[in-house]
Design a protein around this motif. Structure first.
Motif, PDB file in Angstrom:
ATOM      1  N   UNK A 104       3.505  10.413   5.619  1.00 28.05           N
ATOM      2  CA  UNK A 104       3.880  10.363   4.080  1.00 28.05           C
ATOM      3  C   UNK A 104       2.509  10.230   3.552  1.00 28.05           C
ATOM      4  N   UNK A 105       1.426   9.212   3.975  1.00 31.56           N
ATOM      5  CA  UNK A 105       0.424   8.833   3.635  1.00 31.56           C
ATOM      6  C   UNK A 105      -0.589  10.219   3.415  1.00 31.56           C
ATOM      7  N   UNK A 106      -0.671  10.930   4.516  1.00 33.30           N
ATOM      8  CA  UNK A 106      -1.788  12.089   4.478  1.00 33.30           C
ATOM      9  C   UNK A 106      -0.849  13.003   3.801  1.00 33.30           C
ATOM     10  N   UNK A 107       0.114  13.186   3.677  1.00 27.90           N
ATOM     11  CA  UNK A 107       0.807  14.396   2.838  1.00 27.90           C
ATOM     12  C   UNK A 107       0.689  13.815   1.137  1.00 27.90           C
ATOM     13  N   UNK A 108       0.707  12.598   0.941  1.00 28.18           N
ATOM     14  CA  UNK A 108       0.613  12.366  -0.621  1.00 28.18           C
ATOM     15  C   UNK A 108      -1.074  12.374  -0.870  1.00 28.18           C
ATOM     16  N   UNK A 167      -6.234   5.071  -2.944  1.00 29.79           N
ATOM     17  CA  UNK A 167      -6.671   3.938  -2.046  1.00 29.79           C
ATOM     18  C   UNK A 167      -5.390   3.244  -1.041  1.00 29.79           C
ATOM     19  N   UNK A 168      -4.165   3.527  -2.026  1.00 24.18           N
ATOM     20  CA  UNK A 168      -2.932   3.206  -1.260  1.00 24.18           C
ATOM     21  C   UNK A 168      -2.572   3.986   0.213  1.00 24.18           C
ATOM     22  N   UNK A 169      -2.770   5.367  -0.230  1.00 26.95           N
ATOM     23  CA  UNK A 169      -2.600   6.131   1.170  1.00 26.95           C
ATOM     24  C   UNK A 169      -3.779   5.976   2.168  1.00 26.95           C
ATOM     25  N   UNK A 170      -4.935   5.560   1.899  1.00 25.91           N
ATOM     26  CA  UNK A 170      -6.033   5.410   2.627  1.00 25.91           C
ATOM     27  C   UNK A 170      -5.794   4.147   3.505  1.00 25.91           C
ATOM     28  N   UNK A 171      -5.301   3.284   2.887  1.00 27.46           N
ATOM     29  CA  UNK A 171      -5.064   1.977   3.508  1.00 27.46           C
ATOM     30  C   UNK A 171      -3.756   2.087   4.630  1.00 27.46           C
ATOM     31  N   UNK A 175       0.928  -1.200  -0.071  1.00 20.44           N
ATOM     32  CA  UNK A 175      -0.005  -0.090  -0.178  1.00 20.44           C
ATOM     33  C   UNK A 175       0.807   1.326  -0.012  1.00 20.44           C
ATOM     34  N   UNK A 176       1.766   1.153   0.788  1.00 19.17           N
ATOM     35  CA  UNK A 176       2.820   2.366   0.679  1.00 19.17           C
ATOM     36  C   UNK A 176       3.409   2.769  -0.688  1.00 19.17           C
ATOM     37  N   UNK A 177       3.735   1.752  -1.176  1.00 23.24           N
ATOM     38  CA  UNK A 177       4.242   1.835  -2.588  1.00 23.24           C
ATOM     39  C   UNK A 177       3.168   2.398  -3.522  1.00 23.24           C
ATOM     40  N   UNK A 178       1.995   2.034  -3.375  1.00 23.57           N
ATOM     41  CA  UNK A 178       0.864   2.653  -4.268  1.00 23.57           C
ATOM     42  C   UNK A 178       0.673   3.990  -3.756  1.00 23.57           C
ATOM     43  N   UNK A 179       0.978   4.338  -2.475  1.00 24.19           N
ATOM     44  CA  UNK A 179       0.457   5.627  -2.156  1.00 24.19           C
ATOM     45  C   UNK A 179       1.447   6.693  -2.677  1.00 24.19           C
ATOM     46  N   UNK A 180       2.784   6.305  -2.903  1.00 27.12           N
ATOM     47  CA  UNK A 180       3.778   7.004  -3.191  1.00 27.12           C
ATOM     48  C   UNK A 180       3.968   6.920  -4.671  1.00 27.12           C
ATOM     49  N   UNK A 181       3.284   6.102  -5.331  1.00 27.59           N
ATOM     50  CA  UNK A 181       3.435   5.885  -6.916  1.00 27.59           C
ATOM     51  C   UNK A 181       3.210   6.974  -7.872  1.00 27.59           C
ATOM     52  N   UNK A 182       2.519   8.043  -7.502  1.00 30.95           N
ATOM     53  CA  UNK A 182       2.140   9.028  -8.274  1.00 30.95           C
ATOM     54  C   UNK A 182       0.924   8.634  -9.573  1.00 30.95           C
ATOM     55  N   UNK A 183       0.391   7.228  -9.349  1.00 29.48           N
ATOM     56  CA  UNK A 183      -0.512   6.771 -10.389  1.00 29.48           C
ATOM     57  C   UNK A 183      -1.849   6.977  -9.729  1.00 29.48           C
TER      58      UNK A 183
END
Length: 674
Positions: free
Chosen positions: A48-52, A30-34, A16-24
């Protein structure tokens, strides 16, 4: 917004963290929310998740949600510079510039060594037209990191607005040398050139901005259309207006401007003659040319004065006529002989040029500038031994003779002595940093060393110094094509060919464009025109043609070209690499490994390791194959061929990881082993 990409983040992790930071876009929310909801997430990961997610919401017109996430990040981790930066971005997207500046100021206090934060604050001050305050922020960012291109671009914007165009141009040239793909820098530099009255340069830069844009840029097309109108090139202006109307159908203002351009084109067609275009002059080093004259000035004074002005204006046949008149009355006139030699060389009348230089050297046998000039003529005449003798004499007379070092570097590059060439070209540029030809030659040397980014920076500088240097323009097209930037590369090739249909570098570029697009037969036809022809491009044409033959599964024809190159340059890395691939295609893996290992020993490339891994695999040496595949995934790709090889290497590693060593119980049960 530029600010969105300037803040540093921690290392990515899987899931999930990788998805959150992916820019896609489909994955970020969904990744950041998870990550935010996961109880096991660390404070840093949740920050990082809140920021992204805040940035994601800001970019998707959800300002309230963006601000809410940024506030949550600040509450969770008050010592993180990312959190106030995210809130600043949310404020910025909503037009609340004062609040954004306050948050960036807080972020700068938390992380004063981050040039991205200072640059982001400067960009907002630019929006507020607080040019001096913005400049101070950009100065701070540049002091922290001198290769931070966004800061130079931001500062240049302020210089443009305060009419300090020379300073703006300097900053934009620096930004482009750091990042040849800096789209905003090209667009702003076009603004500078337009304000300076240099429409051709402005068109060139807007065109590069258009070519690099990920999607059609309405403002850029409109700017270029208006530049074409200013130049009187109504056909191209109309084409750009047509493109705009596909993006903005029914736009009344664009329709009005298009109609005006059509009317002007029709009016001019009634009165304009269409004279035949004279062949363009050859590119000469700055040191070989006379002092600049005022463009458009009318020749006056003595015939010699007129010739100087005409030569500086590139009106070569007219200059030659004046010089012939002078020399018919005074055959030993040194200045006229020198100028006529330069004009003849520029017109590619090399033998006639050499005769004039010989006559001059009889008068002045120890003139280093004349010896270097004769060497340049001898290089053009494919007489490298004579040229080297003159160059060495010129340097012994004048150790700071920039033209002599340029000539020697040119010869060394043609002979494959690339390190020696680079040293001489560095020396030439250190002595005379305003010679476009020297930067173009060094760019070609970097390209031969597979250092395409450095080559592009030199080509850009060559074109800045002389926008008519089509050697540099065509070579830049080649480098861009080799990096996989097909649209931008083809644009340079087309522009070079428009002015000079016989530009051999541009013709090679056409062959390369067809090669990288998989049109092997057409590529071979295009490159056939250059193989064996004078001009110094036989080696490059044979290397690209060999690739095309390999793409067509014709290893024997590829081998023939590569053997010719290696007979001249036994250590040519590209030729060794390609011959190794050709040997593999012929299933002679021992010879393939010899050539590929020799190439890798000189220069590590993704393609080299991938090709050798395939040879090892074919010889059932799985350990070495896997090691080379892994190395191919570790190196940074430097060409379009490296990119393809790296993708295949990753796939190969996945395949090999599913296999098991022979001799194990599991392998016996699976019947799948190496």
């Amino acid at each position: 917004m530029l600010a969105a990409v300037l803040w540093q983040q921690g290392p990515a992790r899987a899931g999930d963290l990788e998805d959150c930071k992916s820019g896609i876009a489909e994955k970020v929310e969904s990744g950041c929310t998870a990550v935010i909801k996961a109880q096991a997430s660390s404070v840093d990961d949740r920050t990082t998740a809140y920021v992204n997610r805040s940035r994601f919401f800001a970019n998707h017109a959800k300002p309230d949600l963006s601000l809410k996430d940024a506030d949550a990040a600040i509450a969770l981790n008050p010592r993180s510079a990312l959190a106030p930066s995210a809130r600043a971005y949310a404020h910025q997207r909503s037009g609340r510039f004062d609040q954004a500046i306050a948050d960036f100021t807080a972020a700068a206090q938390l992380e004063p060594g981050n040039p991205g934060i200072w640059t982001s604050r400067g960009l907002i001050k630019n929006e507020q037209k607080a040019w001096a305050e913005a400049r101070a922020d950009f100065d701070k960012a540049i002091a922290l990191r001198q290769d931070f291109a966004p800061a130079y671009i931001g500062r240049a914007r302020g210089y443009i607005e305060t009419a300090e165009l020379d300073k703006a141009l300097s900053d934009l040239n620096t930004a482009i040398s750091i990042n040849p793909a800096a789209l905003n820098a090209f667009f702003l530099r076009a603004v500078v050139y337009r304000r300076q009255g240099n429409v051709d340069k402005a068109i060139d830069d807007v065109t590069r901005a258009i070519a690099q844009a990920p999607q059609p840029d309405q403002a850029a097309f409109l700017a270029r259309a208006e530049l074409f109108v200013a130049k009187g090139d109504y056909a191209r202006a109309i084409a750009d207006f047509d493109q705009l109307l596909t993006l903005l159908p029914g736009n009344a203002e664009i329709q009005r401007q298009r109609q005006a351009a059509v009317a002007m084109q029709a009016a001019l067609a009634k009165v304009r003659d269409a004279p035949g275009a004279a062949p363009p002059p050859a590119m000469l080093p700055q040191a070989a040319m006379p002092p600049p004259a005022t463009a458009g000035a009318a020749p006056s004074g003595t015939a010699l004065d007129q010739a100087k002005l005409l030569l500086a204006q590139k009106r070569l046949p007219e200059a030659l006529a004046r010089l012939d008149t002078v020399l018919s009355g005074d055959p030993r006139n040194e200045q006229a002989l020198r100028l006529r030699a330069i004009a003849l060389m520029a017109l590619n009348r090399i033998a006639d040029s050499q005769k004039d230089i010989d006559d001059l050297i009889k008068l002045k046998p120890n003139d280093g500038s004349l010896l270097a000039l004769r060497a340049m003529a001898e290089i053009r005449a494919s007489q490298p031994e004579l040229a080297l003798a003159d160059i060495n004499r010129a340097i012994s007379v004048d150790p700071n003779n920039a033209l002599a070092y340029l000539g020697r570097g040119t010869i060394e590059r043609a002979e494959g002595k690339l390190k020696e060439a680079l040293a001489d070209l560095d020396r030439s540029i250190a002595i005379d940093a305003k010679d476009s030809a020297a930067f173009a030659e060094r760019g070609q040397t970097y390209m031969a060393l597979n250092q395409l980014d450095k080559a592009l920076a030199d080509y850009d500088q060559a074109i800045v110094l002389n926008p008519l240097n089509d050697t540099a323009r065509a070579a830049r097209g080649l480098a861009l094509l080799a990096k996989g930037n097909s649209a931008e590369g083809l644009l340079d090739i087309k522009n070079a060919l428009d002015r000079s249909p016989n530009n051999q570098l541009a013709q090679v570029g056409q062959g390369l464009a067809m090669l990288v697009s998989g049109q092997y037969d057409r590529s071979i036809v295009a490159l056939n025109q250059l193989v064996g022809k004078p001009g110094g491009l036989d080696t490059l044409a044979r290397l690209w043609r060999a690739r095309a033959y390999l793409g067509r599964k014709d290893a024997d024809s590829a081998m023939a070209d590569l053997n010719v190159v290696l007979a001249r340059q036994p250590a040519n890395v590209d030729a060794l690499l390609l011959r190794g691939i050709a040997w593999s295609a012929k299933r002679d893996y021992a010879k393939a490994l010899d050539d590929l290992s020799a190439a890798i020993a000189q220069r590590e490339t993704v393609e080299g390791y991938f090709a050798r891994a395939k040879a090892y695999e074919a010889q059932s040496i799985p350990g070495k194959a896997e090691k080379d595949y892994e190395r191919a995934t570790e190196l940074r790709p430097t060409s379009v061929f490296d990119v393809l090889a790296q993708t295949e290497s990753k796939q190969k590693i996945k395949q090999l990881s599913k296999q098991l060593p022979c001799g194990s119980a599991q392998a016996a049960a699976n019947a799948a082993c190496l």
